[in-house]
Design an enzyme around this catalytic site. Sequence first.
Site, short mmCIF file in Angstrom:
data_model
loop_
_atom_site.label_atom_id
_atom_site.label_comp_id
_atom_site.label_asym_id
_atom_site.label_seq_id
_atom_site.Cartn_x
_atom_site.Cartn_y
_atom_site.Cartn_z
CB VAL A 150 10.20 -2.70 1.81
CG1 VAL A 150 11.42 -3.29 1.09
CG2 VAL A 150 9.11 -3.75 1.94
CB ALA A 209 12.51 3.13 2.89
CE LYS A 210 6.31 5.05 -1.88
NZ LYS A 210 6.81 6.35 -2.36
N GLY A 211 6.48 2.02 2.44
CA GLY A 211 5.62 1.23 3.30
C GLY A 211 4.29 1.91 3.50
CG ASP A 239 3.47 7.47 -1.43
OD1 ASP A 239 2.56 6.88 -2.03
OD2 ASP A 239 4.59 7.66 -1.92
#
Length: 423
Positions: free
Chosen positions: A63, A108-110, A149
């Site tokens: 995202v 952002a992250k995913g 992460d």
Amino acid sequence: MEREIHLDPTFKMARQQFDTVADMLEIHDGERDQLILPKRAISISIPIHREDGSITVFQGYRVQHHLALGPTKGGTRFTPSLTLGESAALAVWMSWKCALASLPYGGAKGGVAVDPRSLTSVELQRISRRYMLEMIPFVGPQTDIMGPDLGTNEQIMAWFMDAYSSHSGKSVAEIVTGKPAALGGCAGRREATGRGVTFLVERAFSHMQINPQGRTAIVQGFGNVGSVTACGLAYRTGMKIIGISDQAVAIYNPKGIDVAMADRYAAEHNKSLAGFSGGEVIDPEELLTLPCDVLIPAAIERVITASNAGKLQCRILAEAANGPTTPEADAILDQRREEIFIIPDILCNVGGVVVSYFEWVQDMQNFLWTNTEVVDRLCRILESAFSAVVRRAKERGISHRNSALSIGIERVQAAKRLRGLFP
């Protein structure tokens, strides 16, 4: 897909936090959706050959919240419970975090919905490379930069970099951060988040005119961030770590835990504290409410809730995790503002993305800094952000969380307004 994001409890929490601050800033309804909803949400299938000859398809996400200030930046996690909505919430928090620290990034992250411990080394490499391969049309050094992460590490970032570079026909070190130093990684990147938490806890003690020497701390979550923070507080500030926990076990010792020994034990036992003999095994929920000077949730979202917020017995709540405190718990803690000094998550754990930014800059310039330069620049940015948050909270009579969020949201809002809408 939009409905999936909105129904996720973590995204609902991020939205609720945003709406509270948006009311305070008097942001009108039309502009709110522009500020909170992600620019792009990607859901992919990741099929891999297992070593037993079978094929398994995993679900992957990414995202990108906004690109008004620059490319997006955010971690990539490999956890079984990962959802698109959780990724969206984490991307939103990353946006406010980057803006608070004045970094030229959107959030952002995913990641992949998988337990990396269930994979062999070969399977882990296959899933890592396939994830990056599927993301290549949507990421790039000026579009979206990935970092490590939960469940990922330097090696996985190296595989990401190699997959992207192989597709590009040249080495592209700046596509990821958190790489090994030999591939252009930044000095001190692995320790950056925990080092930042340690600095900010010291800064909070200084602000309250309290000597941290001999004070007690409990660290919930003994992964990279929690272990680095625990060691930093114990050996840099002279604090006594009386409680630690991970997914398997919670350990309490009022006389103090040898955190260096705990760190070595976890490294030798598949990153688990199960079986560690440094204290009494207790209920993980109880660990959060035991008396201590500093409580550090450093694991997952939504662990400080309405049911335990009134029972916290800490003087400082340092949110090393993303979103550890629910809005309902926030309302309770706001009534305890004089008792508990909160270092909100988008300030407390910003050290990781700050040093990731340093790594990106160095890779773009092909010029590496020393560890001393990195730490010095990190501390200056943390000091500036801390001072801004505390100052605004005092001037406006608001919580530290709302102060931090309002600074970040205002900066993103200003950038979007200046750029306007096209066409």
